[in-house]
Design a protein around this motif. Structure first.
Motif, PDB file in Angstrom:
ATOM      1  N   PRO A  33       0.794  -1.214   0.026  1.00 24.16           N
ATOM      2  CA  PRO A  33      -0.001  -0.171  -0.050  1.00 24.16           C
ATOM      3  C   PRO A  33       0.905   1.236   0.033  1.00 24.16           C
ATOM      4  O   PRO A  33       0.545   2.470  -0.337  1.00 24.16           O
ATOM      5  CB  PRO A  33      -0.783  -0.076   1.197  1.00 24.16           C
ATOM      6  CG  PRO A  33      -0.937  -1.672   1.778  1.00 24.16           C
ATOM      7  CD  PRO A  33       0.392  -2.031   1.244  1.00 24.16           C
ATOM      8  N   ALA A  34       2.003   1.100   0.448  1.00 19.47           N
ATOM      9  CA  ALA A  34       2.939   2.469   0.543  1.00 19.47           C
ATOM     10  C   ALA A  34       3.058   2.768  -0.882  1.00 19.47           C
ATOM     11  O   ALA A  34       3.880   3.934  -1.097  1.00 19.47           O
ATOM     12  CB  ALA A  34       4.237   1.908   1.189  1.00 19.47           C
ATOM     13  N   GLY A  35       3.013   1.974  -1.959  1.00 20.30           N
ATOM     14  CA  GLY A  35       3.244   2.431  -3.469  1.00 20.30           C
ATOM     15  C   GLY A  35       4.619   2.149  -3.916  1.00 20.30           C
ATOM     16  O   GLY A  35       5.316   1.066  -3.394  1.00 20.30           O
ATOM     17  N   VAL A  36       5.289   2.644  -4.748  1.00 15.98           N
ATOM     18  CA  VAL A  36       6.531   2.172  -5.310  1.00 15.98           C
ATOM     19  C   VAL A  36       7.529   3.750  -5.136  1.00 15.98           C
ATOM     20  O   VAL A  36       7.066   4.759  -5.327  1.00 15.98           O
ATOM     21  CB  VAL A  36       6.366   2.131  -6.935  1.00 15.98           C
ATOM     22  CG1 VAL A  36       7.842   1.852  -7.658  1.00 15.98           C
ATOM     23  CG2 VAL A  36       5.344   0.860  -7.263  1.00 15.98           C
ATOM     24  N   GLY A  37       8.674   3.541  -4.863  1.00 18.38           N
ATOM     25  CA  GLY A  37       9.771   4.413  -4.899  1.00 18.38           C
ATOM     26  C   GLY A  37      10.939   3.906  -5.563  1.00 18.38           C
ATOM     27  O   GLY A  37      11.164   2.657  -5.843  1.00 18.38           O
ATOM     28  N   ASP A  38      11.619   5.009  -5.954  1.00 18.39           N
ATOM     29  CA  ASP A  38      13.052   4.304  -6.539  1.00 18.39           C
ATOM     30  C   ASP A  38      14.146   5.747  -6.306  1.00 18.39           C
ATOM     31  O   ASP A  38      13.956   6.591  -5.846  1.00 18.39           O
ATOM     32  CB  ASP A  38      12.788   4.314  -8.381  1.00 18.39           C
ATOM     33  CG  ASP A  38      12.238   5.482  -8.712  1.00 18.39           C
ATOM     34  OD1 ASP A  38      12.446   6.957  -8.240  1.00 18.39           O
ATOM     35  OD2 ASP A  38      11.781   5.673 -10.086  1.00 18.39           O
ATOM     36  N   GLY A  39      15.365   5.071  -6.504  1.00 14.31           N
ATOM     37  CA  GLY A  39      16.498   6.055  -6.168  1.00 14.31           C
ATOM     38  C   GLY A  39      17.335   5.725  -7.270  1.00 14.31           C
ATOM     39  O   GLY A  39      17.668   4.520  -7.872  1.00 14.31           O
ATOM     40  N   ALA A  40      18.232   6.557  -7.723  1.00 13.01           N
ATOM     41  CA  ALA A  40      19.320   6.490  -8.946  1.00 13.01           C
ATOM     42  C   ALA A  40      20.382   6.806  -8.293  1.00 13.01           C
ATOM     43  O   ALA A  40      21.153   7.378  -7.547  1.00 13.01           O
ATOM     44  CB  ALA A  40      18.997   7.613 -10.046  1.00 13.01           C
TER      45      ALA A  40
END
Length: 500
Positions: free
Chosen positions: A93-100
């Motif tokens: 439920p927290a969704g999607v996150g990303d880092g580069a």
């Protein structure tokens, strides 16, 4: 926000990229992607409760793993791995996150190798700069390093203009590994003061945290030939000479190499060796006036001379093929003299012709009393491609490397159709373009076109790509053919006996 990660490839080491996760919930899915030219491609992933896996068909296949700490490890780092990597986390439920993370790869180049030119000694007084050092070469660096020349521990300014007295000719080759090999050739117009000079080169390269590091080549000196200006004739004995002693006298000039010497006593010739005159067990009758005569001088008070040779025009001449060029050669001397031309060297490769000629003034009555001046002629024309060879591959889709060699002045520009990864470098008096690409069905059918051009015209050639022909044992092939022949005859109702 994109963070930067630095990996050094000094020992072909591994490199780990951490997955930056700001979420506190349990992670469900971790995906690593690489970004190249605005396009993202997945290279590894791990599902909830599963093991990390790498994707096939990527530049990192079989070289990446996902650790228990969600980091991505790249084995045997290569320059081509210098890309942007994205860690994408799906957490319910927290969704999607990303880092580069932007990966920077560094390889320290090898120690530069310095070689002398294979030609003879450099003559001082020529009208053009000479090749002082054959090549300074440093291999396998990343990012691209640079070469700096030193003379007597002082750096030489980087000059590429060939009309200057001192200049460098650099070249860069990007190897199949992605590492750079650089080389530089030093040209200069040396003076007599350079006879004791020491030359070397330094490769300067970038390492992490903007550190500039250097590696130095071995040092060399150069062999110079220069004319004599003064001469000395001295007695080497340090104590008063008495009967029975051995007396040694030495004659030398300040030129290089030393000329031939003749000795006289009271006007009569006597035998010496090189520049030494040795008298053993001297007697009173050996007393007298001794004189040394060098090929450059009549004697130590020589009055014979020859003026410098003047050639007009003095500048190197550059003409188009078929044009006419003319020089005049003049000199004066204190005795009867001659003037003649001789060809020193030439390179003839249509459409480019380079030739060095020399005008020589000489006094025949005095061997070695000469003066000379050089002129240079360059004939320009459109480029011409050498006949290409057909490249071979094991199967369609393999990588193939093609070479296109061309002569021409000015140096030609290369264009490939279709294009791939290209590098251009000089080889002797020609330019060579090397290109690597996939042997697709279209490439194998139509070949690859190499086009060259300069301001005087252009040329093109088709580089063929074919499958390698399998070699079959000749005896097995012969027996197999016979078997087929007998089988076909038996099925047709005939019986044949054949002796091989």
């Amino acid at each position: 926000m994109v963070q930067e990660l630095i990996c050094t490839g000094l020992t072909l080491s591994n490199c780990s990229l951490e997955c930056i996760n700001m979420l506190t919930l349990a992670m469900l899915v971790i995906i690593f992607l690489l970004e190249e030219q605005g396009t993202r491609k997945r290279v590894a992933f791990r599902s909830e409760g599963g093991e990390g896996k790498s994707d096939e068909g990527t530049p990192l296949s079989s070289r990446v793993t996902i650790g228990d700490d969600s980091s991505l490890t790249i084995k045997v780092v290569q320059p081509s791995d210098e890309l942007t990597y994205i860690c994408q986390v799906t957490a319910g439920p927290a969704g999607v996150g990303d880092g580069a993370t932007q990966l920077k790869v560094f390889f320290a180049p090898e120690k530069p190798e310095l070689t002398k030119p294979s030609s003879q000694a450099i003559y001082i007084g020529g009208s053009e700069s000479s090749e002082v050092c054959n090549k300074c070469v440093s291999m396998n660096g990343h990012p691209q390093p640079r070469i700096i020349w030193f003379k007597d521990n002082n750096p030489l300014a980087e000059v590429k203009d060939k009309t200057q007295e001192t200049y460098m000719v650099p070249s860069v080759v990007k190897e199949a590994s992605g590492l750079f090999t650089i080389q530089s050739t030093l040209y200069m117009r040396p003076t007599k003061a350079d006879k004791d000079s020491v030359f070397y080169c330094v490769v300067e390269y970038l390492m992490p945290q903007n550190q500039i590091r250097k590696k130095m080549s071995d040092k060399i000196s150069i062999n110079l030939n220069y004319p004599s200006e003064t001469a000395t004739f001295v007695l080497l004995n340090t104590t008063p000479v008495k009967e029975g002693d051995t007396v040694t006298m030495k004659c030398e000039t300040d030129g290089n190499p030393q000329p031939e010497f003749d000795f006289t006593k009271d006007g009569n010739n006597i035998k010496g060796e090189g520049g030494l005159l040795t008298l053993k067990s001297v007697k009173r009758t050996d007393a007298g006036e001794y004189m040394c005569q060098a090929t450059d001088f009549d004697n130590l008070d020589a009055d014979l001379n020859i003026d410098p040779v003047s050639v007009t025009p003095v500048e190197p001449q550059v003409v188009m093929l078929g044009d006419k060029v003319e020089w005049q050669c003049k000199t004066k001397a204190s005795a009867a003299h001659t003037v003649h031309w001789k060809k020193v060297s030439s390179i003839t490769r249509f459409p480019m012709i380079k030739q060095e000629s020399m005008c020589v003034g000489a006094v025949p009555s005095v061997p070695g009393l000469t003066a000379e001046a050089s002129v240079n002629l360059t004939v320009k024309g459109k480029p011409v491609i050498e006949s290409p060879a057909v490249a071979e591959v094991e199967k369609e889709g393999d990588t193939v490397t093609l070479k296109c060699s061309a002569y021409g002045l000015p140096s030609p520009q290369f264009t490939w159709k279709p294009s791939g990864k290209e590098s251009v470098s000089p080889e002797g008096n020609k330019m060579v373009s090397t290109m690597t690409l996939k042997a697709t069905a279209e490439v194998m059918k139509n070949g690859v076109i190499c086009e060259v051009s300069n301001e005087h015209g252009s040329d093109s050639a088709v580089m063929g790509v074919a499958l390698k022909r399998a070699l079959v044992n000749s005896d097995r092939g012969r027996a197999f053919s016979l078997l087929l022949l007998l089988s076909s005859l038996l099925f047709s109702g005939l019986f044949v006996v054949q002796t091989l």
